[in-house]
Motif scaffolding. Structure first.
Motif, mmCIF file in Angstrom:
data_model
loop_
_atom_site.group_PDB
_atom_site.id
_atom_site.type_symbol
_atom_site.label_atom_id
_atom_site.label_comp_id
_atom_site.label_asym_id
_atom_site.label_seq_id
_atom_site.Cartn_x
_atom_site.Cartn_y
_atom_site.Cartn_z
ATOM 1 N N LYS A 166 0.820 -1.203 0.000
ATOM 2 C CA LYS A 166 0.000 0.000 0.000
ATOM 3 C C LYS A 166 0.859 1.260 0.000
ATOM 4 N N GLU A 167 2.117 1.129 0.446
ATOM 5 C CA GLU A 167 3.029 2.264 0.484
ATOM 6 C C GLU A 167 4.313 1.898 -0.236
ATOM 7 N N LEU A 168 4.837 2.844 -1.012
ATOM 8 C CA LEU A 168 6.040 2.601 -1.796
ATOM 9 C C LEU A 168 7.086 3.679 -1.526
ATOM 10 N N SER A 169 8.335 3.274 -1.501
ATOM 11 C CA SER A 169 9.455 4.213 -1.448
ATOM 12 C C SER A 169 10.480 3.756 -2.484
ATOM 13 N N LEU A 170 10.947 4.704 -3.306
ATOM 14 C CA LEU A 170 11.927 4.391 -4.345
ATOM 15 C C LEU A 170 13.260 5.040 -4.013
ATOM 16 N N PHE A 171 14.342 4.262 -4.134
ATOM 17 C CA PHE A 171 15.688 4.782 -3.907
ATOM 18 C C PHE A 171 16.568 4.458 -5.117
ATOM 19 N N GLY A 172 17.425 5.373 -5.485
ATOM 20 C CA GLY A 172 18.362 5.140 -6.578
ATOM 21 C C GLY A 172 17.720 5.106 -7.954
ATOM 22 N N ALA A 173 16.489 5.593 -8.068
ATOM 23 C CA ALA A 173 15.778 5.547 -9.359
ATOM 24 C C ALA A 173 15.990 6.853 -10.109
ATOM 25 N N ASP A 174 17.211 7.100 -10.561
ATOM 26 C CA ASP A 174 17.547 8.357 -11.235
ATOM 27 C C ASP A 174 17.096 8.377 -12.693
ATOM 28 N N PHE A 175 17.287 7.277 -13.391
ATOM 29 C CA PHE A 175 17.009 7.199 -14.827
ATOM 30 C C PHE A 175 17.650 8.370 -15.571
ATOM 31 N N SER A 176 18.868 8.664 -15.176
ATOM 32 C CA SER A 176 19.696 9.700 -15.789
ATOM 33 C C SER A 176 21.112 9.493 -15.267
ATOM 34 N N TYR A 177 22.039 10.292 -15.751
ATOM 35 C CA TYR A 177 23.427 10.211 -15.289
ATOM 36 C C TYR A 177 23.801 11.543 -14.646
ATOM 37 N N PRO A 178 23.505 11.715 -13.341
ATOM 38 C CA PRO A 178 23.800 12.984 -12.670
ATOM 39 C C PRO A 178 25.291 13.307 -12.734
ATOM 40 N N LYS A 179 25.599 14.476 -13.293
ATOM 41 C CA LYS A 179 26.988 14.942 -13.460
ATOM 42 C C LYS A 179 27.871 13.879 -14.126
ATOM 43 N N GLY A 180 27.263 13.099 -15.015
ATOM 44 C CA GLY A 180 28.009 12.140 -15.803
ATOM 45 C C GLY A 180 28.265 10.810 -15.132
ATOM 46 N N LYS A 181 27.689 10.576 -13.958
ATOM 47 C CA LYS A 181 27.905 9.321 -13.249
ATOM 48 C C LYS A 181 26.799 8.332 -13.616
ATOM 49 N N THR A 182 27.175 7.114 -13.978
ATOM 50 C CA THR A 182 26.196 6.161 -14.514
ATOM 51 C C THR A 182 25.518 5.322 -13.441
ATOM 52 N N TYR A 183 26.316 4.725 -12.538
ATOM 53 C CA TYR A 183 25.766 3.831 -11.513
ATOM 54 C C TYR A 183 26.353 4.163 -10.144
ATOM 55 N N ALA A 184 25.654 3.701 -9.114
ATOM 56 C CA ALA A 184 26.156 3.863 -7.748
ATOM 57 C C ALA A 184 27.414 3.024 -7.549
ATOM 58 N N ARG A 185 28.295 3.499 -6.671
ATOM 59 C CA ARG A 185 29.490 2.734 -6.317
ATOM 60 C C ARG A 185 29.088 1.394 -5.719
ATOM 61 N N GLY A 186 29.842 0.372 -6.072
ATOM 62 C CA GLY A 186 29.563 -0.962 -5.553
ATOM 63 C C GLY A 186 28.805 -1.829 -6.534
ATOM 64 N N THR A 187 28.215 -1.213 -7.584
ATOM 65 C CA THR A 187 27.511 -2.003 -8.592
ATOM 66 C C THR A 187 28.529 -2.670 -9.526
ATOM 67 N N TYR A 188 28.047 -3.576 -10.343
ATOM 68 C CA TYR A 188 28.915 -4.463 -11.130
ATOM 69 C C TYR A 188 29.874 -3.744 -12.057
ATOM 70 N N ILE A 189 29.496 -2.543 -12.513
ATOM 71 C CA ILE A 189 30.263 -1.890 -13.563
ATOM 72 C C ILE A 189 31.675 -1.503 -13.113
ATOM 73 N N TYR A 190 31.846 -1.221 -11.811
ATOM 74 C CA TYR A 190 33.160 -0.790 -11.316
ATOM 75 C C TYR A 190 34.171 -1.930 -11.305
ATOM 76 N N PRO A 191 33.893 -3.058 -10.674
ATOM 77 C CA PRO A 191 34.866 -4.159 -10.745
ATOM 78 C C PRO A 191 35.046 -4.704 -12.157
ATOM 79 N N TYR A 192 33.990 -4.628 -12.971
ATOM 80 C CA TYR A 192 34.087 -5.133 -14.343
ATOM 81 C C TYR A 192 35.079 -4.290 -15.149
ATOM 82 N N PHE A 193 34.968 -2.968 -15.054
ATOM 83 C CA PHE A 193 35.885 -2.100 -15.792
ATOM 84 C C PHE A 193 37.307 -2.186 -15.238
ATOM 85 N N GLU A 194 37.410 -2.349 -13.924
ATOM 86 C CA GLU A 194 38.745 -2.502 -13.332
ATOM 87 C C GLU A 194 39.425 -3.762 -13.860
ATOM 88 N N LYS A 195 38.640 -4.791 -14.094
ATOM 89 C CA LYS A 195 39.194 -6.058 -14.553
ATOM 90 C C LYS A 195 39.691 -5.970 -15.990
#
Length: 527
Positions: free
Chosen positions: A360-389
């Motif tokens: 009955k109640e909803l709260s949304l977090f991290g739902a930007d659907f944009s790249y604020p100041k050019g940042k794509t994903y939150a730290r800790g998501t898959y893209i960071y270790p993948y690119f480092e590799k």
């Protein structure tokens, strides 16, 4: 009015559309909406009358059939034809002579005007052809739904719209129809594009997940509050709020649902979500699950998800996201929970899950659907270790992130004020729009019934079911009668995939390739 002509046309129409036939049988044919003229070639052509009583011919007054033949000669690979306005139907009749014509939809307004047309000339050949459908006075929703259900690009080829200009210019409703048609075609195109890339993977994944789905017995009780975590950059600043909600000891705390992309970021912050949901059929989604999934976290998976993801935990529950094969499985083998995944992104699916769980109640977090100041994903998501590799001297980490950011040609920089800006793409805008619509629909619909979220009972052993399905595929000899054959429907996304690889396939070649692939995959799966 020629009563005999009218009755013959209604008799022809009754075979394919008895409901419209019944409406027309009580229509008025004497209002004088049309006058009927004779062309030099001898054909009867309708002319629409305006408010002043002037008559405006809808077709050539010299030779309307030659005019129609020239018009349809411009067709190439278009097999689905949409005519706005019925008129004398010369172009539609000419199109039926083309080998490429798969389906014809005619949209017309004013039931009495259509009745006048049917009383003027013989439309029997057109109305008896099961490729033709006449929509009379459709609402925008009815028209869009019809196109979405009946236009299948992989089978029908391209689509072409033919407006009967004199008719459409005389009725404002056709301008709205054109907008609705465009929206419907855009929606079909988006769906077809996804099928064309993932149809093969969906099919294979579903077959390999079925033995696991046979063993699932999880039953999820209704919830009241849902906290949904997406993986946008804003998630980083919202971690403390999520932790606070998670540590709440009262019975009113939120049920935390993580989009699979956000899962690594939450686990890095020592947050164990109650559930994680995944809808991506690509094997790259496995990278969201490299860490051990907490024992109490329930994994909700589209039945078309990669089997390696499904194998990460026994605490999982498959659902159907609408793939024709998964719908057939639910009808014929074991009813799977249904989730709305039409928003085409995992956050939308998470909202659908919350809705189905009765939130009955909803709260949304991290739902930007944009790249604020050019940042794509939150730290800790898959893209960071993948690119480092995969980084190297020639492609350092910064270059990897830049390439990922600028990969979409529709990228735009949006300024909110002097110090605040973000990038967005057409796809992200579409995702945001769909998520907001879903969120609003849930918030305004507080009366949905609470129910348990679980699978139904299997009707037979999974391998017996697969053998029966294999026999049914073997019996198919073409994609004809597609709308009436649920077995053929399960193969549509595969048809889209192979059509993309081989655009020049004819119908026979396409069907043969799709059928062979289906049977090969079933042989690998069935014991």
């Amino acid at each position: 009015m020629n009563k005999q002509t009218f009755e013959r046309n209604l008799l022809a129409l009754s075979e394919n559309d008895p409901f419209l036939c019944k409406r027309l049988s009580s229509a008025i044919t004497t209002e004088g909406k049309y006058r009927f003229l004779q062309a030099r070639s001898g054909e009867i052509i309708p002319a629409i009358t305006d408010k002043e009583g002037a008559a405006h011919p809808l077709h050539s007054t010299v030779d309307p059939r030659r005019e129609a033949t020239r018009l349809v000669s411009t067709l190439s690979e278009e097999g689905y034809l949409l005519f706005l306005g019925l008129g004398g139907a010369f172009a539609a009749e000419a199109a039926l002579e083309q080998n490429t014509t798969k389906k014809i939809l005619i949209v017309e307004y004013d039931i009495n005007g259509i009745a006048e047309l049917l009383s003027s000339k013989d439309y029997i050949k057109l109305l008896q052809d099961d490729r033709v459908h006449l929509l009379c006075d459709p609402s925008a929703e009815e028209l869009e739904t019809f196109i979405l259900r009946n236009y299948i690009p992989a089978i029908d080829g391209g689509i072409r719209v033919f407006p009967l200009r004199v008719r459409t210019d005389a009725d404002d409703r056709f301008s709205l129809t054109a907008d609705t048609v465009k929206e419907a075609i855009d929606a079909v195109s988006r769906d077809y594009s996804v099928q064309a890339y993932f149809g093969k993977r969906w099919f294979s994944n579903i077959l390999r997940n079925l033995p696991l789905a046979e063993r699932q017995n999880a039953i999820i009780a209704p919830i009241r509050k849902a906290l949904i975590c997406a993986a946008g950059p804003s998630l980083e600043g919202q971690i403390s709020s999520i932790k606070k909600e998670k540590s709440t000891n009262n019975n009113d705390k939120s049920f935390i649902i993580a989009a699979d992309t956000s899962l690594p970021a939450l686990l890095n912050a020592d947050i164990e979500p109650d559930a994680v949901i995944s809808i991506d059929c690509q094997h790259i989604s496995y990278q969201h699950f490299f860490r051990v999934l907490p024992k109490k976290t329930l994994l909700f998976l589209d039945i078309a998800s990669p089997p390696p993801v499904a194998s990460r935990t026994e605490n999982r529950l498959f659902f159907s996201g609408g793939h024709p094969l998964s719908l057939y499985i639910s009808r014929s083998w074991r009813p799977l929970p249904m989730l709305d995944t039409s928003g085409a992104n995992v956050t939308y699916a998470a909202l659908s899950l919350a809705e189905n769980l009765g939130a009955k109640e909803l709260s949304l977090f991290g739902a930007d659907f944009s790249y604020p100041k050019g940042k794509t994903y939150a730290r800790g998501t898959y893209i960071y270790p993948y690119f480092e590799k995969i980084q190297s001297r020639y492609m350092p980490l910064e270059a990897q992130h830049s390439a990922f950011l600028y990969r979409d040609s529709s990228l735009q920089k949006i300024y909110e004020d002097k110090n605040s800006w973000y990038y967005e793409t057409k796809l992200l805008k579409f995702y945001r729009k769909k998520v907001r619509e879903k969120e609003n629909s849930i918030n305004t619909n507080k009366s949905h019934t609470l129910s348990l979220f679980c699978s139904g009972t299997s009707r037979q052993d999974v391998f017996v079911f697969l053998k029966d399905y294999k026999k049914a595929v073997e019996k198919l000899d073409s994609f004809n009668m597609l709308q009436r054959d649920e077995i053929a429907a399960t193969m549509l996304p595969l048809a889209a995939y192979f059509r993309r690889l081989n655009p020049l396939y004819n119908s026979i070649e396409l069907f043969s390739t799709v059928k062979s692939y289906c049977l090969d995959e079933l042989k690998k799966t069935v014991r």
